[in-house]
Design a protein around this motif. Structure first.
Motif, mmCIF file in Angstrom:
data_model
loop_
_atom_site.group_PDB
_atom_site.id
_atom_site.type_symbol
_atom_site.label_atom_id
_atom_site.label_comp_id
_atom_site.label_asym_id
_atom_site.label_seq_id
_atom_site.Cartn_x
_atom_site.Cartn_y
_atom_site.Cartn_z
ATOM 1 N N THR A 140 66.744 39.503 55.118
ATOM 2 C CA THR A 140 66.729 40.099 53.694
ATOM 3 C C THR A 140 66.704 38.887 52.542
ATOM 4 O OG1 THR A 140 67.270 42.147 54.489
ATOM 5 C CG2 THR A 140 67.402 41.895 52.205
ATOM 6 N N ARG A 148 56.754 47.225 58.958
ATOM 7 C CA ARG A 148 57.358 45.815 59.926
ATOM 8 C C ARG A 148 58.206 45.275 58.764
ATOM 9 N NH1 ARG A 148 52.442 45.865 63.707
ATOM 10 N NH2 ARG A 148 53.134 46.779 65.433
ATOM 11 N N ALA A 149 57.395 45.209 57.549
ATOM 12 C CA ALA A 149 58.076 44.213 56.511
ATOM 13 C C ALA A 149 57.785 45.035 55.169
ATOM 14 C CB ALA A 149 57.691 42.888 56.415
ATOM 15 N N GLU A 157 64.442 49.566 53.009
ATOM 16 C CA GLU A 157 64.898 49.646 54.434
ATOM 17 C C GLU A 157 64.517 51.104 54.949
ATOM 18 O OE1 GLU A 157 69.022 49.002 53.861
ATOM 19 O OE2 GLU A 157 69.076 46.944 54.283
ATOM 20 N N ARG A 196 61.030 50.625 56.129
ATOM 21 C CA ARG A 196 60.949 49.990 57.539
ATOM 22 C C ARG A 196 61.355 51.089 58.524
ATOM 23 N NH1 ARG A 196 61.345 45.156 59.626
ATOM 24 N NH2 ARG A 196 63.591 45.159 59.805
ATOM 25 N N GLU A 215 55.481 35.803 55.834
ATOM 26 C CA GLU A 215 56.745 36.054 56.366
ATOM 27 C C GLU A 215 57.854 34.815 56.021
ATOM 28 O OE1 GLU A 215 56.766 36.011 60.790
ATOM 29 O OE2 GLU A 215 55.461 34.355 60.843
ATOM 30 N N ALA A 242 62.682 42.448 56.171
ATOM 31 C CA ALA A 242 61.981 42.136 57.481
ATOM 32 C C ALA A 242 62.975 41.636 58.572
ATOM 33 C CB ALA A 242 61.054 40.895 57.192
ATOM 34 N N ASP A 243 62.317 41.511 59.734
ATOM 35 C CA ASP A 243 63.083 41.241 61.116
ATOM 36 C C ASP A 243 63.747 39.862 60.644
ATOM 37 O OD1 ASP A 243 62.695 43.590 62.219
ATOM 38 O OD2 ASP A 243 60.851 42.694 63.512
ATOM 39 N N SER A 244 62.934 38.933 60.040
ATOM 40 C CA SER A 244 63.427 37.899 60.175
ATOM 41 C C SER A 244 64.677 37.732 58.894
ATOM 42 C CB SER A 244 62.465 36.723 59.344
ATOM 43 O OG SER A 244 61.972 37.421 58.231
#
Length: 318
Positions: A234, A215-216, A207, A210, A264, A230-232
């Protein structure tokens, strides 16, 4: 198409021996020769999975010519950048219990003109690339800002960047917001300057990367599995492994599986784990084919085992 960049490729020789005994004459039970370097291995794994890949790399001397020949034999397109120095040769000695002893050569020193030629070659071939995977250590002559410069140019061209490197090169590139970085747990510990002993500590370190620009983060925890942050979301993934034969290139196979599956989400993490688990059960740096994969043996969950102690904790010494 996945384009790979390997600034310091190698010709890798792997010998399997009953036991490594210092000062003795050993007879190998098996030996093989492979084109090496982290980006090269990613290309080999992508090709083994049936996808198109192009390897951009500096090559020099007879070892460099042999690397290009071996890659071509595996159906991999090569965009060589000629250099005056000789491509390095590495040696790995594998024992039956999975212990691997490696001797890595330094490699050639690239000139400023050769450095620029390598960047130009990446830009020239990036139009058709869904991902550009920049992998491995930098050779002498390339400063720690080199990957950052490559990422900036690639993003200007609209390409996505996957970065697998460590130390100052990783930290310098974070400001260019690579789309995914792939450290192992030791590289994570180095980046955040503290030891990592649990999955939860590794998660917090990911983290932090990030927060610095990645980004990931696809983090390898060795035998304990992998993390995707990632944004999507963990996710944590792990797989059953019957026996470890060689871990050479296993992380590269994981990155190839991740990118080939879209790069992703939990599905891509499952592919990464499956490829890594298959690779460690193969000899030398052999990359897994679809027949080697065991998707049913992979578990991916959003329920992260934060308190799980790592089998091989990462120490950090300032």
């Amino acid at each position: 198409m996945i384009l790979t960049v390997t600034p310091n490729p190698s010709l890798d020789r792997t010998y399997e021996v009953p036991a490594l005994m210092r000062g003795e004459v050993l007879r190998a039970t098996c030996d093989r020769m492979d084109p090496g370097g982290k980006g090269v291995n990613v290309s080999r794994a992508v090709a083994a999975a049936g996808h198109r890949t192009l390897a951009v790399l500096p090559l020099g001397g007879a070892p460099g010519a042999l690397v290009a020949e071996l890659l071509g034999a595996e159906g991999i397109e090569v965009a060589p950048v000629p250099v005056t120095g000789q491509t390095r040769s590495n040696i790995a000695v594998a024992e039956p219990d999975g212990t691997l002893t490696k001797i890595n050569a330094t490699g050639p020193e690239l000139t400023a003109a050769e450095s620029e030629a390598l960047l130009t070659a990446v830009r020239a071939h990036s139009a058709d690339a869904s991902w550009i995977a920049c992998c491995g250590s930098l050779p002498r002559g390339l400063g720690p800002q080199w990957y950052a410069a490559l990422a900036a140019r690639a993003h200007e061209a609209g390409a996505r960047i996957a970065l697998d490197t460590s130390g100052p090169s990783l930290l310098a590139a974070l400001r260019e917001r690579p789309d995914v970085v792939k450290p192992n747990v030791e590289e994570l510990a180095e980046a955040v300057e503290r030891p990592l002993k649990t999955v939860g500590q590794a998660l917090r370190a990911a983290e932090e990367l990030r927060g610095r620009g990645a980004r990931a983060v696809l983090a390898s925890l060795g035998a304990d599995g992998q993390l995707l942050v990632a944004d999507s979301g963990t996710y944590f993934g792990h797989a059953r492994v019957e026996a470890v034969r060689s871990n050479v290139g296993a992380g590269d196979a994981s990155l190839a599986g991740f990118l080939a599956a879209g790069g992703e989400g939990p599905g891509a993490l499952a592919a990464a784990v499956a490829h890594g688990a298959a690779a460690v059960q193969l000899p030398g740096s052999v990359m897994p084919t679809p027949d080697d994969l065991d998707p049913a043996g992979v578990t991916v969950t959003a329920d992260i085992p934060l308190d799980r102690v790592l089998t091989q904790p990462a120490e950090y010494a300032r």
